[in-house]
Design a protein around this motif. Sequence first.
Motif, PDB file in Angstrom:
ATOM      1  N   GLU A  91       0.838  -1.206   0.000  1.00  0.00           N
ATOM      2  CA  GLU A  91       0.000   0.000   0.000  1.00  0.00           C
ATOM      3  C   GLU A  91       0.870   1.251   0.000  1.00  0.00           C
ATOM      4  OE1 GLU A  91      -2.292  -0.414   3.545  1.00  0.00           O
ATOM      5  OE2 GLU A  91      -3.072  -2.399   2.993  1.00  0.00           O
ATOM      6  N   HIS A  92       1.912   1.253   0.841  1.00  0.00           N
ATOM      7  CA  HIS A  92       2.813   2.403   0.929  1.00  0.00           C
ATOM      8  C   HIS A  92       3.606   2.551  -0.363  1.00  0.00           C
ATOM      9  CE1 HIS A  92       5.715   4.809   3.759  1.00  0.00           C
ATOM     10  NE2 HIS A  92       5.319   5.503   2.717  1.00  0.00           N
ATOM     11  N   ALA A  93       4.057   1.432  -0.928  1.00  0.00           N
ATOM     12  CA  ALA A  93       4.822   1.467  -2.175  1.00  0.00           C
ATOM     13  C   ALA A  93       3.990   2.061  -3.306  1.00  0.00           C
ATOM     14  CB  ALA A  93       5.284   0.057  -2.545  1.00  0.00           C
ATOM     15  N   LEU A  94       2.716   1.742  -3.336  1.00  0.00           N
ATOM     16  CA  LEU A  94       1.835   2.275  -4.376  1.00  0.00           C
ATOM     17  C   LEU A  94       1.709   3.789  -4.268  1.00  0.00           C
ATOM     18  CD1 LEU A  94      -0.037   1.785  -6.723  1.00  0.00           C
ATOM     19  CD2 LEU A  94      -1.879   1.271  -5.108  1.00  0.00           C
ATOM     20  N   ARG A  95       1.615   4.295  -3.061  1.00  0.00           N
ATOM     21  CA  ARG A  95       1.528   5.754  -2.878  1.00  0.00           C
ATOM     22  C   ARG A  95       2.816   6.436  -3.354  1.00  0.00           C
ATOM     23  NH1 ARG A  95      -0.830   4.184   2.122  1.00  0.00           N
ATOM     24  NH2 ARG A  95       1.068   4.723   3.283  1.00  0.00           N
ATOM     25  N   ILE A  96       3.952   5.844  -3.031  1.00  0.00           N
ATOM     26  CA  ILE A  96       5.219   6.428  -3.461  1.00  0.00           C
ATOM     27  C   ILE A  96       5.367   6.333  -4.979  1.00  0.00           C
ATOM     28  CG2 ILE A  96       7.734   6.241  -3.308  1.00  0.00           C
ATOM     29  CD1 ILE A  96       7.396   5.254  -0.456  1.00  0.00           C
ATOM     30  N   ARG A 151       6.294   9.306  -7.658  1.00  0.00           N
ATOM     31  CA  ARG A 151       7.570   9.281  -8.392  1.00  0.00           C
ATOM     32  C   ARG A 151       7.433   8.811  -9.836  1.00  0.00           C
ATOM     33  NH1 ARG A 151      11.754   6.688  -3.882  1.00  0.00           N
ATOM     34  NH2 ARG A 151      11.079   7.978  -2.121  1.00  0.00           N
ATOM     35  N   LEU A 152       6.232   8.585 -10.328  1.00  0.00           N
ATOM     36  CA  LEU A 152       6.053   8.096 -11.694  1.00  0.00           C
ATOM     37  C   LEU A 152       6.765   8.941 -12.753  1.00  0.00           C
ATOM     38  CD1 LEU A 152       2.475   6.623 -12.246  1.00  0.00           C
ATOM     39  CD2 LEU A 152       4.686   5.552 -12.689  1.00  0.00           C
ATOM     40  N   PRO A 153       6.867  10.274 -12.568  1.00  0.00           N
ATOM     41  CA  PRO A 153       7.617  11.046 -13.574  1.00  0.00           C
ATOM     42  C   PRO A 153       9.061  10.588 -13.759  1.00  0.00           C
ATOM     43  CG  PRO A 153       6.291  12.521 -12.224  1.00  0.00           C
ATOM     44  CD  PRO A 153       6.205  11.153 -11.588  1.00  0.00           C
ATOM     45  N   ALA A 211       6.576   3.477 -17.013  1.00  0.00           N
ATOM     46  CA  ALA A 211       5.913   2.636 -16.012  1.00  0.00           C
ATOM     47  C   ALA A 211       4.506   3.147 -15.729  1.00  0.00           C
ATOM     48  CB  ALA A 211       6.725   2.606 -14.728  1.00  0.00           C
ATOM     49  N   SER A 212       3.724   2.315 -15.054  1.00  0.00           N
ATOM     50  CA  SER A 212       2.355   2.692 -14.693  1.00  0.00           C
ATOM     51  C   SER A 212       1.955   2.014 -13.397  1.00  0.00           C
ATOM     52  CB  SER A 212       1.367   2.285 -15.797  1.00  0.00           C
ATOM     53  OG  SER A 212       1.237   0.864 -15.853  1.00  0.00           O
ATOM     54  N   LYS A 213       0.921   2.557 -12.780  1.00  0.00           N
ATOM     55  CA  LYS A 213       0.358   1.962 -11.571  1.00  0.00           C
ATOM     56  C   LYS A 213      -0.105   0.536 -11.846  1.00  0.00           C
ATOM     57  CE  LYS A 213      -3.682   2.578  -8.530  1.00  0.00           C
ATOM     58  NZ  LYS A 213      -4.828   3.476  -8.219  1.00  0.00           N
ATOM     59  N   GLU A 214      -0.687   0.321 -13.015  1.00  0.00           N
ATOM     60  CA  GLU A 214      -1.212  -1.003 -13.365  1.00  0.00           C
ATOM     61  C   GLU A 214      -0.102  -2.048 -13.451  1.00  0.00           C
ATOM     62  OE1 GLU A 214      -4.075   2.019 -14.032  1.00  0.00           O
ATOM     63  OE2 GLU A 214      -2.043   1.860 -14.876  1.00  0.00           O
ATOM     64  N   MET A 215       1.078  -1.630 -13.895  1.00  0.00           N
ATOM     65  CA  MET A 215       2.194  -2.579 -13.970  1.00  0.00           C
ATOM     66  C   MET A 215       2.586  -3.082 -12.588  1.00  0.00           C
ATOM     67  SD  MET A 215       4.752  -0.855 -16.751  1.00  0.00           S
ATOM     68  CE  MET A 215       4.227  -0.468 -18.424  1.00  0.00           C
ATOM     69  N   LEU A 216       2.519  -2.188 -11.595  1.00  0.00           N
ATOM     70  CA  LEU A 216       2.872  -2.582 -10.235  1.00  0.00           C
ATOM     71  C   LEU A 216       1.791  -3.458  -9.625  1.00  0.00           C
ATOM     72  CD1 LEU A 216       4.897  -2.259  -7.861  1.00  0.00           C
ATOM     73  CD2 LEU A 216       3.474  -0.350  -7.085  1.00  0.00           C
ATOM     74  N   PRO A 246      14.056   2.806 -13.019  1.00  0.00           N
ATOM     75  CA  PRO A 246      14.515   4.087 -12.466  1.00  0.00           C
ATOM     76  C   PRO A 246      14.057   4.361 -11.036  1.00  0.00           C
ATOM     77  CG  PRO A 246      13.745   4.370 -14.721  1.00  0.00           C
ATOM     78  CD  PRO A 246      13.368   2.974 -14.315  1.00  0.00           C
ATOM     79  N   LEU A 247      13.015   3.671 -10.581  1.00  0.00           N
ATOM     80  CA  LEU A 247      12.508   3.899  -9.233  1.00  0.00           C
ATOM     81  C   LEU A 247      13.373   3.231  -8.163  1.00  0.00           C
ATOM     82  CD1 LEU A 247       8.710   3.254  -9.923  1.00  0.00           C
ATOM     83  CD2 LEU A 247       9.862   5.462  -9.749  1.00  0.00           C
ATOM     84  N   TYR A 248      14.215   2.285  -8.573  1.00  0.00           N
ATOM     85  CA  TYR A 248      14.943   1.461  -7.611  1.00  0.00           C
ATOM     86  C   TYR A 248      16.286   2.031  -7.172  1.00  0.00           C
ATOM     87  CZ  TYR A 248      11.762  -2.535  -8.016  1.00  0.00           C
ATOM     88  OH  TYR A 248      10.675  -3.360  -7.960  1.00  0.00           O
ATOM     89  N   SER A 249      16.764   3.062  -7.852  1.00  0.00           N
ATOM     90  CA  SER A 249      18.106   3.556  -7.559  1.00  0.00           C
ATOM     91  C   SER A 249      18.156   5.075  -7.604  1.00  0.00           C
ATOM     92  CB  SER A 249      19.103   2.985  -8.575  1.00  0.00           C
ATOM     93  OG  SER A 249      20.381   3.561  -8.413  1.00  0.00           O
ATOM     94  N   GLU A 250      18.973   5.652  -6.736  1.00  0.00           N
ATOM     95  CA  GLU A 250      19.194   7.099  -6.756  1.00  0.00           C
ATOM     96  C   GLU A 250      20.305   7.469  -7.736  1.00  0.00           C
ATOM     97  OE1 GLU A 250      17.157   9.406  -4.845  1.00  0.00           O
ATOM     98  OE2 GLU A 250      16.161   7.464  -5.112  1.00  0.00           O
ATOM     99  N   SER A 251      20.938   6.479  -8.325  1.00  0.00           N
ATOM    100  CA  SER A 251      21.999   6.727  -9.308  1.00  0.00           C
ATOM    101  C   SER A 251      21.756   5.863 -10.547  1.00  0.00           C
ATOM    102  CB  SER A 251      23.372   6.431  -8.693  1.00  0.00           C
ATOM    103  OG  SER A 251      23.410   5.120  -8.149  1.00  0.00           O
TER     104      SER A 251
END
Length: 282
Positions: free
Chosen positions: A132-137, A141-143, A148-153, A176-181
């Motif tokens: 639930e928390h991951a979906l909100r984040i 951060r989708l930009p 990617a899309s909500k539906e993919m998750l 791109p959501l998994y890393s800060e670099s």
Amino acid sequence: MVDFVDINGASLAYRLVGPAQAPLFVTLHGGRGFGDHSSDFRAYSPLQDVHRVLSFDFRGHGQSSETGPYTFSQLVDDIDAMRVQFAGPDSQIVLCGGSFGGYLAQEYAIKYPTRVSHLILRGTAPSFHHEEHALRILEERLPLAPCASKEMLVGGVFGDFKSDEEFRLVMFALGPLYSESYEPNAALKKCLETVYRSKTHNDLYSEKQKYFDYRGQLQNISAKTLVIVGEKDWICPPDQSRIISTGIPKATLVVVPNANHGVHLEKNVEVLGEIRQFLQRK
């Protein structure tokens, strides 16, 4: 060099380094259906100066055989069989699990409290409620991940995939959501090298497996525990690690600034430093 061992009817790929008589440090990788031991081995193998480091692919993952069943319980049984194989039936191990591997590490430490001397949990969660928390984040951060899309998750990562290829494409889109670099060329190379098994993923996200919840049993973990999480972790946010560290008696929590889900790779020097200090404590 990868070796193979027969464990509970499956052939498991593994790497083992370090002094034969040193305490066994077992790593448990993340990624239901697409993870393997390689990243964890790269991150933690420097500990071989004082530990015997064992990293392996779960059944149905990486180079290990596609031998079912793919259940949390079976994977935990495999972990214990690996302990016996490489350290003996009366041994205690250091158990280090990240993400999905962290779920398994918690289940193992709850089921076999006397068989774990030290527990290290990296970027993980104590229950399925982290979704639930991951979906909100994700929505915030989708930009950062325009493909990617909500539906993919919701329908894929937290649900099921129709093919290995769909699995691969969705994970690359979410990358791109998994890393800060994030580096796209390196990410593409890693994606092409990774083995994606939708069957394994779907079984481990089935109705009987998906809804894990260890929160009420964390107090039964007796091992000394270190909980490490990246400040920017989106899929297993820091609040989940706080729940774990509060629930396990005398657990230590470390939140690493400017790091994401792969904190052990992004901030390897810092993470290894924390682990070395933790393992040296009386």
